[in-house]
Design an enzyme around this catalytic site. Structure first.
Site, PDB file in Angstrom:
ATOM      1  N   ILE A  13       0.817  -1.218   0.000  1.00  0.00           N
ATOM      2  CA  ILE A  13       0.000   0.000   0.000  1.00  0.00           C
ATOM      3  C   ILE A  13       0.850   1.268   0.000  1.00  0.00           C
ATOM      4  O   ILE A  13       0.416   2.306  -0.499  1.00  0.00           O
ATOM      5  CB  ILE A  13      -1.000  -0.009   1.183  1.00  0.00           C
ATOM      6  CG1 ILE A  13      -2.135   1.000   0.940  1.00  0.00           C
ATOM      7  CG2 ILE A  13      -0.289   0.210   2.516  1.00  0.00           C
ATOM      8  CD1 ILE A  13      -3.317   0.833   1.869  1.00  0.00           C
ATOM      9  N   GLY A  34       3.521  -5.133  10.815  1.00  0.00           N
ATOM     10  CA  GLY A  34       2.693  -5.281   9.625  1.00  0.00           C
ATOM     11  C   GLY A  34       2.608  -4.031   8.780  1.00  0.00           C
ATOM     12  O   GLY A  34       3.589  -3.309   8.583  1.00  0.00           O
ATOM     13  N   VAL A  35       1.407  -3.759   8.291  1.00  0.00           N
ATOM     14  CA  VAL A  35       1.164  -2.605   7.427  1.00  0.00           C
ATOM     15  C   VAL A  35       1.525  -1.311   8.154  1.00  0.00           C
ATOM     16  O   VAL A  35       2.132  -0.412   7.583  1.00  0.00           O
ATOM     17  CB  VAL A  35      -0.311  -2.581   6.959  1.00  0.00           C
ATOM     18  CG1 VAL A  35      -0.635  -1.284   6.228  1.00  0.00           C
ATOM     19  CG2 VAL A  35      -0.601  -3.770   6.065  1.00  0.00           C
ATOM     20  N   ASP A  36       1.150  -1.223   9.412  1.00  0.00           N
ATOM     21  CA  ASP A  36       1.411  -0.010  10.197  1.00  0.00           C
ATOM     22  C   ASP A  36       2.900   0.328  10.210  1.00  0.00           C
ATOM     23  O   ASP A  36       3.302   1.474   9.952  1.00  0.00           O
ATOM     24  CB  ASP A  36       0.879  -0.209  11.620  1.00  0.00           C
ATOM     25  CG  ASP A  36       0.824   1.069  12.435  1.00  0.00           C
ATOM     26  OD1 ASP A  36       0.822   2.165  11.849  1.00  0.00           O
ATOM     27  OD2 ASP A  36       0.760   0.958  13.669  1.00  0.00           O
ATOM     28  N   SER A 119      -7.851  -4.810  10.714  1.00  0.00           N
ATOM     29  CA  SER A 119      -8.116  -5.760  11.821  1.00  0.00           C
ATOM     30  C   SER A 119      -7.937  -7.234  11.489  1.00  0.00           C
ATOM     31  O   SER A 119      -8.148  -8.077  12.347  1.00  0.00           O
ATOM     32  CB  SER A 119      -9.516  -5.552  12.423  1.00  0.00           C
ATOM     33  OG  SER A 119      -9.531  -4.418  13.248  1.00  0.00           O
ATOM     34  N   THR A 120      -7.537  -7.572  10.267  1.00  0.00           N
ATOM     35  CA  THR A 120      -7.454  -9.001   9.914  1.00  0.00           C
ATOM     36  C   THR A 120      -6.099  -9.631  10.188  1.00  0.00           C
ATOM     37  O   THR A 120      -5.948 -10.836  10.032  1.00  0.00           O
ATOM     38  CB  THR A 120      -7.806  -9.224   8.425  1.00  0.00           C
ATOM     39  OG1 THR A 120      -6.870  -8.510   7.610  1.00  0.00           O
ATOM     40  CG2 THR A 120      -9.223  -8.766   8.120  1.00  0.00           C
ATOM     41  N   GLY A 121      -5.138  -8.847  10.623  1.00  0.00           N
ATOM     42  CA  GLY A 121      -3.819  -9.392  10.951  1.00  0.00           C
ATOM     43  C   GLY A 121      -3.788  -9.848  12.396  1.00  0.00           C
ATOM     44  O   GLY A 121      -4.570 -10.703  12.809  1.00  0.00           O
ATOM     45  N   VAL A 122      -2.918  -9.246  13.188  1.00  0.00           N
ATOM     46  CA  VAL A 122      -2.764  -9.652  14.585  1.00  0.00           C
ATOM     47  C   VAL A 122      -4.024  -9.425  15.415  1.00  0.00           C
ATOM     48  O   VAL A 122      -4.183 -10.040  16.468  1.00  0.00           O
ATOM     49  CB  VAL A 122      -1.560  -8.964  15.276  1.00  0.00           C
ATOM     50  CG1 VAL A 122      -0.256  -9.397  14.629  1.00  0.00           C
ATOM     51  CG2 VAL A 122      -1.695  -7.467  15.282  1.00  0.00           C
TER      52      VAL A 122
END
Length: 168
Positions: A13, A34-36, A119-122
């Site tokens: 992204i 992750g993405v963050d 919300s679908t990761g950790v």
């Protein structure tokens, strides 16, 4: 009917050429995994400082900052719910993340927006249930945007989004 301005990509992204990217953030807004973590690394240290000034964010809400070194002009930091089985308000919190993200993007006159899978990761939200909420909100906001992207980290999530978007 196929959604005209909604697309599904399996991509990083932080590389997308859109007005707004939506980061799956934590309540501190100061970066994480992750993405963050990827968003914070790609945007540079200015993003962390801008997020620090925001003073955190509640679950089910979102805040916006500049994109700094990202191709995107803006980053919406959406703090999704942690999955506890679905009976603790998680669906309403997740839906509100998408609504707030769209609201913040509209306030900046954005024409394009890309969402990570919030919300679908950790946080453990079931992928299909999360995607159903995301697609519903994307469809509801489609007239206000030239381009809406569901940016998936992997092919499994992308296939879920493709399936949902191909059915009425």
């Amino acid at each position: 009917m196929k959604d005209q301005s909604i697309e599904v990509l399996t991509a990083d992204i932080t590389t997308l050429d859109v007005d707004v990217i939506v980061n799956a953030a934590n309540t501190s807004l100061l970066g994480g995994g992750g993405v963050d973590g990827a968003v914070h690394r790609a945007a540079g240290p200015e993003l962390r400082e801008a997020c620090r000034r925001l003073g955190g964010c509640e679950r089910g809400d979102a805040k916006i900052t500049a994109g700094f070194k990202l191709p995107a002009k803006w980053v919406v930091h959406a703090v999704g719910p942690i999955w506890h089985g679905g009976d603790s308000g998680e669906p309403a919190q997740l839906r509100n993340c998408y609504r707030r993200a769209f609201e913040l993007a509209k306030n900046r006159q954005a024409g394009s927006i890309a969402f990570s899978c919030i919300s679908t990761g950790v946080y453990g939200y079931p992928r299909r249930a999360a995607a159903e909420i995301a697609v519903s909100e994307m469809r509801a906001n489609e007239p206000a945007f030239e381009r809406i992207v569901a940016c998936c980290f992997d092919d499994e999530n992308a296939q879920i989004y493709q399936q949902l978007l191909s059915s009425p």
